[in-house]
Design a protein around this motif. Structure first.
Motif, PDB file in Angstrom:
ATOM      1  N   VAL A  61      33.376 -19.716 -12.510  1.00 33.29           N
ATOM      2  CA  VAL A  61      32.851 -19.532 -13.930  1.00 33.29           C
ATOM      3  C   VAL A  61      33.772 -20.220 -14.878  1.00 33.29           C
ATOM      4  O   VAL A  61      35.040 -20.155 -14.790  1.00 33.29           O
ATOM      5  N   TRP A  62      32.881 -20.570 -15.891  1.00 33.47           N
ATOM      6  CA  TRP A  62      33.614 -21.431 -16.998  1.00 33.47           C
ATOM      7  C   TRP A  62      33.130 -20.776 -18.381  1.00 33.47           C
ATOM      8  O   TRP A  62      31.994 -20.353 -18.097  1.00 33.47           O
ATOM      9  N   ASN A  63      33.667 -20.765 -19.488  1.00 27.75           N
ATOM     10  CA  ASN A  63      33.099 -20.621 -20.534  1.00 27.75           C
ATOM     11  C   ASN A  63      33.635 -21.360 -21.767  1.00 27.75           C
ATOM     12  O   ASN A  63      34.713 -22.039 -21.529  1.00 27.75           O
ATOM     13  N   TRP A  64      32.952 -21.577 -22.794  1.00 28.08           N
ATOM     14  CA  TRP A  64      33.204 -21.904 -24.177  1.00 28.08           C
ATOM     15  C   TRP A  64      33.081 -21.206 -25.236  1.00 28.08           C
ATOM     16  O   TRP A  64      32.330 -20.287 -25.217  1.00 28.08           O
ATOM     17  N   ASN A  65      33.174 -21.446 -26.536  1.00 25.07           N
ATOM     18  CA  ASN A  65      32.912 -20.525 -27.646  1.00 25.07           C
ATOM     19  C   ASN A  65      31.280 -20.108 -27.710  1.00 25.07           C
ATOM     20  O   ASN A  65      31.134 -19.254 -28.399  1.00 25.07           O
ATOM     21  N   LYS A  66      30.635 -21.084 -27.246  1.00 21.95           N
ATOM     22  CA  LYS A  66      29.114 -20.632 -27.306  1.00 21.95           C
ATOM     23  C   LYS A  66      28.436 -20.537 -26.130  1.00 21.95           C
ATOM     24  O   LYS A  66      27.096 -20.760 -26.092  1.00 21.95           O
ATOM     25  N   GLY A  67      29.290 -20.554 -24.915  1.00 26.40           N
ATOM     26  CA  GLY A  67      28.535 -20.351 -23.796  1.00 26.40           C
ATOM     27  C   GLY A  67      29.037 -19.948 -22.619  1.00 26.40           C
ATOM     28  O   GLY A  67      30.296 -19.838 -22.700  1.00 26.40           O
ATOM     29  N   ILE A  68      28.437 -19.787 -21.487  1.00 26.54           N
ATOM     30  CA  ILE A  68      29.110 -19.850 -19.947  1.00 26.54           C
ATOM     31  C   ILE A  68      28.422 -20.332 -18.977  1.00 26.54           C
ATOM     32  O   ILE A  68      27.008 -20.633 -18.923  1.00 26.54           O
ATOM     33  N   LEU A  69      28.978 -20.788 -18.044  1.00 25.96           N
ATOM     34  CA  LEU A  69      28.601 -21.652 -16.932  1.00 25.96           C
ATOM     35  C   LEU A  69      28.751 -20.657 -15.716  1.00 25.96           C
ATOM     36  O   LEU A  69      30.091 -20.429 -15.329  1.00 25.96           O
ATOM     37  N   VAL A  70      28.162 -20.332 -14.691  1.00 26.40           N
ATOM     38  CA  VAL A  70      28.272 -19.529 -13.342  1.00 26.40           C
ATOM     39  C   VAL A  70      27.777 -20.323 -12.518  1.00 26.40           C
ATOM     40  O   VAL A  70      26.573 -20.668 -12.554  1.00 26.40           O
ATOM     41  N   THR A  71      28.476 -20.793 -11.244  1.00 20.85           N
ATOM     42  CA  THR A  71      27.863 -21.400 -10.194  1.00 20.85           C
ATOM     43  C   THR A  71      28.443 -20.780  -9.048  1.00 20.85           C
ATOM     44  O   THR A  71      29.409 -19.974  -8.819  1.00 20.85           O
ATOM     45  N   TYR A  72      27.558 -20.788  -8.076  1.00 22.42           N
ATOM     46  CA  TYR A  72      27.792 -20.265  -6.656  1.00 22.42           C
ATOM     47  C   TYR A  72      26.934 -21.310  -5.508  1.00 22.42           C
ATOM     48  O   TYR A  72      25.929 -21.581  -5.726  1.00 22.42           O
ATOM     49  N   ASN A  73      27.908 -21.609  -4.559  1.00 18.91           N
ATOM     50  CA  ASN A  73      27.237 -22.319  -3.387  1.00 18.91           C
ATOM     51  C   ASN A  73      27.650 -21.410  -2.051  1.00 18.91           C
ATOM     52  O   ASN A  73      28.900 -21.144  -1.607  1.00 18.91           O
ATOM     53  N   SER A  74      26.629 -21.023  -1.349  1.00 19.54           N
ATOM     54  CA  SER A  74      26.651 -20.083  -0.366  1.00 19.54           C
ATOM     55  C   SER A  74      27.435 -20.978   0.965  1.00 19.54           C
ATOM     56  O   SER A  74      27.987 -20.123   1.576  1.00 19.54           O
ATOM     57  N   HIS A  75      27.349 -22.085   0.909  1.00 19.09           N
ATOM     58  CA  HIS A  75      28.221 -22.772   2.047  1.00 19.09           C
ATOM     59  C   HIS A  75      29.678 -23.087   1.750  1.00 19.09           C
ATOM     60  O   HIS A  75      30.547 -23.335   2.626  1.00 19.09           O
ATOM     61  N   ASP A  76      30.152 -22.838   0.235  1.00 18.46           N
ATOM     62  CA  ASP A  76      31.379 -23.097   0.016  1.00 18.46           C
ATOM     63  C   ASP A  76      31.986 -21.662  -0.163  1.00 18.46           C
ATOM     64  O   ASP A  76      33.411 -21.585   0.027  1.00 18.46           O
ATOM     65  N   ASP A  77      31.163 -20.434  -0.136  1.00 22.50           N
ATOM     66  CA  ASP A  77      31.818 -19.084   0.176  1.00 22.50           C
ATOM     67  C   ASP A  77      32.178 -18.872   1.536  1.00 22.50           C
ATOM     68  O   ASP A  77      31.268 -18.696   2.201  1.00 22.50           O
ATOM     69  N   LYS A  78      33.494 -18.750   1.762  1.00 16.56           N
ATOM     70  CA  LYS A  78      34.059 -18.469   3.095  1.00 16.56           C
ATOM     71  C   LYS A  78      34.077 -17.093   3.574  1.00 16.56           C
ATOM     72  O   LYS A  78      34.405 -16.749   4.707  1.00 16.56           O
ATOM     73  N   ASN A  79      33.751 -16.304   2.462  1.00 16.12           N
ATOM     74  CA  ASN A  79      33.786 -14.734   2.869  1.00 16.12           C
ATOM     75  C   ASN A  79      32.627 -14.483   3.874  1.00 16.12           C
ATOM     76  O   ASN A  79      31.621 -14.873   3.671  1.00 16.12           O
ATOM     77  N   ILE A  80      32.839 -13.632   4.842  1.00 14.41           N
ATOM     78  CA  ILE A  80      31.895 -13.337   5.775  1.00 14.41           C
ATOM     79  C   ILE A  80      30.962 -12.247   5.047  1.00 14.41           C
ATOM     80  O   ILE A  80      29.552 -12.601   5.202  1.00 14.41           O
ATOM     81  N   ILE A  81      31.191 -11.380   4.101  1.00 12.04           N
ATOM     82  CA  ILE A  81      30.463 -10.598   3.333  1.00 12.04           C
ATOM     83  C   ILE A  81      30.297 -11.278   2.090  1.00 12.04           C
ATOM     84  O   ILE A  81      31.008 -11.384   1.413  1.00 12.04           O
ATOM     85  N   LYS A  82      29.054 -11.694   1.732  1.00 15.91           N
ATOM     86  CA  LYS A  82      28.831 -12.470   0.464  1.00 15.91           C
ATOM     87  C   LYS A  82      28.619 -11.673  -0.905  1.00 15.91           C
ATOM     88  O   LYS A  82      27.484 -11.456  -1.181  1.00 15.91           O
ATOM     89  N   VAL A  83      29.655 -11.243  -1.273  1.00 17.75           N
ATOM     90  CA  VAL A  83      29.727 -10.317  -2.157  1.00 17.75           C
ATOM     91  C   VAL A  83      29.174 -10.976  -3.575  1.00 17.75           C
ATOM     92  O   VAL A  83      28.539 -10.648  -4.217  1.00 17.75           O
ATOM     93  N   SER A  84      29.814 -12.200  -3.904  1.00 21.00           N
ATOM     94  CA  SER A  84      29.437 -12.801  -4.916  1.00 21.00           C
ATOM     95  C   SER A  84      27.896 -13.428  -4.887  1.00 21.00           C
ATOM     96  O   SER A  84      27.269 -13.583  -6.126  1.00 21.00           O
TER      97      SER A  84
END
Length: 234
Positions: A61-84
């Motif tokens: 998650v990134w944010n600035w005074n007028k917005g927000i950026l959210v990114t997710y990569n399933s192959h970068d997520d090392k958790n077995i249970i993909k909560v995010s």
């Protein structure tokens, strides 16, 4: 018109031009490029404003005074249970309830932050916004990147979407499938060779060859070992 009036008019024109230039400089947005996956996909965000808020179980998650950026990569997520992944999909579904717009070929949804009162990202990062938000969801099956851009300035949101440069740094599923298939084929080939060896080999001949080379009677050795082990205290 005398020279004095001409000079005064010229000064006024210069002041107006300078004020306009200053206004444009103050209101225009400059950008900087960031990685959303290490050495992989990048995009431009408002410079000197955008702050990285952290990695929430694989979602960034990134944010600035007028917005927000959210990114997710399933192959970068090392958790077995993909909560995010579930959290990201929920946020995506929420955005798609907004008013649909097509802006320069990009699918955009207009949401009213007042109705949400507070945007909570995965119940951990809380950002207070109000007014209209222009949200552009993006995804790429090759790089496995999923991106949500939400900004109060429509032009900034579109610029960020246009600036995305995808780069795959994770192995494709097809590559993994080929690897698993190759391992299975190798295992099957080894098993076949073992079966052929045991089926075509006379074990009595092998026993005779060992006894001949070592001078040891294997049956006598086996009996001696059994007699010795029976005397051991258990």
């Amino acid at each position: 018109m005398d020279n004095k009036k001409i000079i005064i008019i010229g000064i006024i024109i210069l002041i107006i031009i300078a004020a306009g230039a200053i206004f444009i400089m103050l209101t225009s947005v400059t950008y900087e490029r960031i990685d959303i996956t290490p050495n992989g996909t990048t995009l431009e965000v408002p410079a000197n404003q955008t702050k990285y808020r952290g990695n929430v179980e694989g979602a960034k998650v990134w944010n600035w005074n007028k917005g927000i950026l959210v990114t997710y990569n399933s192959h970068d997520d090392k958790n077995i249970i993909k909560v995010s992944e579930y959290g990201f999909n929920s946020l995506n579904d929420l955005i798609k309830n907004g008013e649909y717009q097509n802006i320069d070929g990009y699918t955009c949804y207009v949401i009213n932050a007042d109705e949400i009162l507070q945007i909570s990202i995965f119940n951990m990062i809380k950002l207070n916004y109000n007014g209209k938000f222009y949200c552009i969801p993006l995804s790429n099956e090759t790089t496995h990147d999923n991106i949500i851009i939400c900004c109060k300035d429509r032009d900034v949101a579109v610029h960020m979407a246009k600036s995305v440069q995808y780069k795959n740094v994770f192995p494709n599923d097809t590559d993994l499938s080929n690897t698993i298939s190759n391992v299975k084929n190798l295992t099957g080939d080894l098993q076949s060779k073992v079966n052929d060896f045991t089926n075509n080999t006379n074990l009595s001949d092998v026993k005779s060859t060992v006894e001949e080379k070592t001078g040891i009677n294997l049956d006598d050795a086996k009996n001696s070992i059994e007699q010795y082990t029976e005397k051991l205290p258990l």
